[in-house]
Design an enzyme around this catalytic site. Structure first.
Site, PDB file in Angstrom:
ATOM      1  N   TRP A 176     -17.440  22.859  21.954  1.00 52.58           N
ATOM      2  CA  TRP A 176     -17.133  21.424  21.958  1.00 52.58           C
ATOM      3  C   TRP A 176     -18.084  20.665  21.050  1.00 52.58           C
ATOM      4  CZ3 TRP A 176     -12.692  22.258  23.260  1.00 52.58           C
ATOM      5  CH2 TRP A 176     -12.330  23.021  24.368  1.00 52.58           C
ATOM      6  N   ASP A 177     -19.344  21.080  20.984  1.00 52.64           N
ATOM      7  CA  ASP A 177     -20.279  20.471  20.022  1.00 52.64           C
ATOM      8  C   ASP A 177     -19.762  20.628  18.599  1.00 52.64           C
ATOM      9  OD1 ASP A 177     -22.342  19.362  21.531  1.00 52.64           O
ATOM     10  OD2 ASP A 177     -23.399  21.254  21.718  1.00 52.64           O
ATOM     11  N   LEU A 178     -19.343  21.848  18.265  1.00 55.31           N
ATOM     12  CA  LEU A 178     -18.917  22.125  16.896  1.00 55.31           C
ATOM     13  C   LEU A 178     -17.624  21.390  16.556  1.00 55.31           C
ATOM     14  CD1 LEU A 178     -19.745  25.931  16.889  1.00 55.31           C
ATOM     15  CD2 LEU A 178     -21.043  24.099  15.789  1.00 55.31           C
TER      16      LEU A 178
END
Length: 406
Positions: free
Chosen positions: A163-165
């Site tokens: 989700w960060d990426l």
């Protein structure tokens, strides 16, 4: 490295993965990305993995090709500098990436008062402002309860902060879209991008959400590919591979390569099904099919299979450690995306540039991260227009620092 965004100036005030990833992608496409950090480094400056000397491989990996200015953000003068930098003049400036809170000295209200056409991408945890990171959002959307084997009820977290990426890439795309809109209407915009919304929308886009509304959460299926044929198999000699057959051609080819057409045909006749025409049937009846494949793979080495795999275009991949991936010419060694460069830590190792390829344009080499504060004086002079005397005073007061905290 490509120069599609040459001339664009982006200021980044962020930490951890999503915000720095956004700035990294923009820098790899030619934007001038200026990152400001606290003197001595922010909360991610010493984050693992580390070199033997204690330098963060994580930090220098996510901040390649950026400029660095070190500011004491705990002091009013330092916060004012950060505000001025984010809102600095220039037709190609006024673009800011951050994961600082919605309220505070880097709020859009305060920054847009300095520059009304400011564009800001603000990475958040939850949309209501509550804190979250990739791993806590991931647990909330249910992915760890889908991972793992059926006989083990424990949740399995992802090693990869997906989700960060995705949020970092989404923020980069949103910024470029907002810049395009500003060129048409002259308007500034704040785009708030919560990890939770990226995760929830992705699960909905993939059909996972709608599936769960039928009253049945997806069960754990180990390494089986949901709804199709795919799983890990152990070859003669102990090598393990991941193999997938989704299309009818992939399925037929795989049966031919393993020489199990007759055995699979017998199962089809018994069940009255056509596995080639319906990929879902391969999943439904995998308990009957997998033993046939396991036996066939166990009788062959990878060397036995490679010629036919390559000739027939079988969709497979080896299970291998990252150290082996580093020697794989399809991934790292020999891949033109990578350049062997000297990093701020003093280590030399391969660094990637932009992950896409533009055949019509020469690819430039990857550039390393800056040393913390390496460009402090340059940025203060060229972006904010401060004189050498003003810059010296800021150093004397400890409001800013160059490399090594000086």
């Amino acid at each position: 490295m490509y120069d599609l965004l040459k001339g664009l100036r982006v200021v980044e005030g962020s930490a951890f993965v999503a915000g720095p990833t956004c700035g990294l992608y923009l820098a790899q496409l030619g934007a001038e990305v200026i990152r400001f950090d606290n003197i001595g480094g922010g909360p991610d400056f010493r984050r693992w993995p580390l070199t033997p000397g204690g330098d963060s491989l994580y930090w220098e990996g996510l901040n390649k090709a950026k400029k660095s200015i070190a500011i004491d953000l705990g002091r009013p003068e330092g916060r004012e500098l950060a505000q001025r930098l984010a809102a600095a003049p220039g037709e190609q400036g006024g673009v800011f990436v951050t994961n600082f809170p919605v309220e505070g000295f880097l709020s859009y209200e305060k920054l847009s008062a300095l520059r009304p056409d400011l564009i800001c991408a603000r990475v958040m945890g939850w949309a209501d402002g509550r804190p979250a990171v990739d791993y806590t959002v991931n647990s909330a959307v249910g992915v760890p309860l889908m991972n793992g084997h059926p006989d083990d009820p424990r949740p399995v977290n992802n090693v990869l902060p997906a989700w960060d990426l995705l949020t970092g890439a989404y923020a980069a795309f949103a910024l470029v879209a907002a810049i395009s809109a500003r060129q048409r209407d002259g308007q500034g915009r704040e785009i708030r991008i919560p990890l939770s919304d990226v995760a929830a929308s992705t699960m909905a886009n993939l059909g996972y959400l709608a599936e769960s509304l039928g009253g049945q959460d997806r069960p754990r299926i180990g390494n089986d590919l949901f709804g199709a044929f795919g799983r890990d198999f152990v070859l003669k000699g102990g090598r393990r591979i991941m193999l997938v057959a989704i299309t009818a051609r992939q399925w037929r080819t795989l049966l031919q390569v393993l020489e199990i057409e007759a055995e699979v045909g017998a199962v089809e006749a018994e069940l009255g099904v056509d596995f080639a025409g319906h990929e879902g049937l391969r999943f439904d009846h995998r308990a009957r099919l997998l033993p046939l494949f396991e036996t066939a793979f166990a009788a062959k080495t990878l060397e036995d299979l490679l010629p036919s795999f390559e000739r027939e275009g079988v969709c497979w991949g080896p299970y291998q450690h990252m150290s082996a991936a580093a020697e794989d010419p399809r991934l790292v060694k020999g891949n033109p995306m990578f350049s062997d460069i000297l990093h701020p830590s003093g280590a030399t190792y391969p660094a990637p540039g932009f992950a896409g390829t533009i055949p019509q344009q020469a690819r430039g080499p990857a550039r390393p991260a800056a040393r913390l504060g390496q460009h402090t004086d340059e940025v203060l002079s060229e972006v904010l227009g401060l004189s050498s005397g003003e810059i010296a005073q800021l150093h004397d007061k400890g409001v800013v620092a160059g490399p090594g905290g000086r």
